[in-house]
Design a protein around this motif. Structure first.
Motif, PDB file in Angstrom:
ATOM      1  N   PRO A   1      12.154   4.787 -27.231  1.00  0.00           N
ATOM      2  CA  PRO A   1      12.785   3.574 -26.712  1.00  0.00           C
ATOM      3  C   PRO A   1      11.856   2.804 -25.780  1.00  0.00           C
ATOM      4  O   PRO A   1      11.297   3.372 -24.845  1.00  0.00           O
ATOM      5  CB  PRO A   1      14.006   4.112 -25.955  1.00  0.00           C
ATOM      6  N   GLY A   2      11.665   1.535 -26.065  1.00  0.00           N
ATOM      7  CA  GLY A   2      10.835   0.693 -25.227  1.00  0.00           C
ATOM      8  C   GLY A   2       9.339   0.890 -25.385  1.00  0.00           C
ATOM      9  O   GLY A   2       8.550   0.324 -24.620  1.00  0.00           O
TER      10      GLY A   2
ATOM     11  N   ASP B   1      10.091  13.840 -26.628  1.00  0.00           N
ATOM     12  CA  ASP B   1      10.031  13.767 -28.095  1.00  0.00           C
ATOM     13  C   ASP B   1      11.151  12.898 -28.658  1.00  0.00           C
ATOM     14  O   ASP B   1      11.185  12.634 -29.863  1.00  0.00           O
ATOM     15  CB  ASP B   1      10.139  15.167 -28.709  1.00  0.00           C
ATOM     16  N   THR B   2      12.056  12.459 -27.808  1.00  0.00           N
ATOM     17  CA  THR B   2      13.132  11.588 -28.256  1.00  0.00           C
ATOM     18  C   THR B   2      12.555  10.284 -28.799  1.00  0.00           C
ATOM     19  O   THR B   2      11.818   9.588 -28.101  1.00  0.00           O
ATOM     20  CB  THR B   2      14.102  11.282 -27.101  1.00  0.00           C
ATOM     21  N   ALA B   3      12.893   9.980 -30.046  1.00  0.00           N
ATOM     22  CA  ALA B   3      12.334   8.797 -30.706  1.00  0.00           C
ATOM     23  C   ALA B   3      12.937   8.655 -32.095  1.00  0.00           C
ATOM     24  O   ALA B   3      13.591   9.578 -32.598  1.00  0.00           O
ATOM     25  CB  ALA B   3      10.823   8.928 -30.831  1.00  0.00           C
TER      26      ALA B   3
ATOM     27  N   THR C   1      17.057  12.983 -30.943  1.00  0.00           N
ATOM     28  CA  THR C   1      17.398  12.899 -29.527  1.00  0.00           C
ATOM     29  C   THR C   1      17.346  14.291 -28.927  1.00  0.00           C
ATOM     30  O   THR C   1      18.044  15.199 -29.401  1.00  0.00           O
ATOM     31  CB  THR C   1      18.801  12.307 -29.318  1.00  0.00           C
ATOM     32  N   VAL C   2      16.506  14.455 -27.908  1.00  0.00           N
ATOM     33  CA  VAL C   2      16.374  15.739 -27.232  1.00  0.00           C
ATOM     34  C   VAL C   2      17.024  15.600 -25.859  1.00  0.00           C
ATOM     35  O   VAL C   2      16.521  14.890 -24.995  1.00  0.00           O
ATOM     36  CB  VAL C   2      14.907  16.168 -27.093  1.00  0.00           C
TER      37      VAL C   2
ATOM     38  N   GLY D   1      17.202  14.603 -41.511  1.00  0.00           N
ATOM     39  CA  GLY D   1      17.061  15.756 -40.644  1.00  0.00           C
ATOM     40  C   GLY D   1      17.115  15.463 -39.161  1.00  0.00           C
ATOM     41  O   GLY D   1      17.079  16.394 -38.342  1.00  0.00           O
ATOM     42  N   GLY D   2      17.193  14.211 -38.781  1.00  0.00           N
ATOM     43  CA  GLY D   2      17.266  13.889 -37.366  1.00  0.00           C
ATOM     44  C   GLY D   2      18.606  14.278 -36.767  1.00  0.00           C
ATOM     45  O   GLY D   2      19.548  14.631 -37.481  1.00  0.00           O
ATOM     46  N   GLY D   3      18.677  14.233 -35.440  1.00  0.00           N
ATOM     47  CA  GLY D   3      19.922  14.575 -34.775  1.00  0.00           C
ATOM     48  C   GLY D   3      19.703  14.872 -33.308  1.00  0.00           C
ATOM     49  O   GLY D   3      18.648  14.588 -32.755  1.00  0.00           O
ATOM     50  N   LEU D   4      20.730  15.447 -32.704  1.00  0.00           N
ATOM     51  CA  LEU D   4      20.696  15.808 -31.288  1.00  0.00           C
ATOM     52  C   LEU D   4      20.332  17.273 -31.140  1.00  0.00           C
ATOM     53  O   LEU D   4      20.925  18.134 -31.807  1.00  0.00           O
ATOM     54  CB  LEU D   4      22.058  15.535 -30.656  1.00  0.00           C
TER      55      LEU D   4
END
Length: 122
Positions: free
Chosen positions: A41-42, A90-92, A119-120, A8-11
Motif C-alpha cells: 500500500p502506497g 510482506d503485506t502487498a 495480508t500479514v 492463493g492470497g489471503g490473511l
C-alpha cells in the motif's frame, strides 16, 4: 490472448506461511521467464522472485531470500511462490508476470496478472 491468473492470497498471521500459484493460458509456447512482483500500500511495485532458463535458474530480492521459494513447471507455464516466516512488511498485492527474459528485473516482463492480496496481520 495471454492471460495470467494468480491464486492463493489471503490473511495470515506473522510467522505463518502461504503458497501462491500462477497459471497462464492463451499460449502454447513456454515463456522464457516467469516472476513474482508485489506492491505494498502506497508503494511502487517491486521485484520478488523469478524463474527462468527452463526452470533451472532462480533469482530473489534480498528481502525475501531464505524465506520465499519460487518454483514451477516451465512446460505448463505455471509458477508457485512458497512464502514462509511471513512478516507484516510482506503485506502487498502479489503479481505474476511472464514473457521474454529481461536484461534486469526493475520493470517486469511482457504479461501481467491482476494480482492476489496477501495480508500479514495478527
Amino acid at each position: 490472448q495471454v492471460q495470467l491468473v494468480e491464486s492463493g492470497g489471503g490473511l495470515v498471521q506473522p510467522g505463518g506461511s502461504l503458497r501462491l500459484s500462477c497459471a497462464a493460458s492463451g499460449t502454447s509456447s513456454s515463456f522464457e521467464a516467469m516472476a513474482w512482483y508485489r506492491q505494498a500500500p502506497g508503494k511502487e511495485r517491486d521485484f520478488v522472485a523469478a524463474l527462468f532458463s527452463e526452470g533451472r535458474v532462480t533469482n530473489y530480492d534480498g528481502s525475501v531470500k531464505g524465506r520465499f521459494t519460487i518454483s514451477g513447471d516451465y512446460t505448463k507455464n505455471i509458477i508457485y511462490l512458497e512464502m514462509n516466516k511471513l512478516e507484516s512488511d510482506d503485506t502487498a498485492v502479489y503479481y505474476c508476470t511472464a514473457g521474454r527474459l529481461p536484461p534486469g528485473w526493475d520493470y517486469g516482463l511482457d504479461y501481467w496478472g491482476d494480482g492476489t492480496l496477501v495480508t500479514v496481520s495478527a
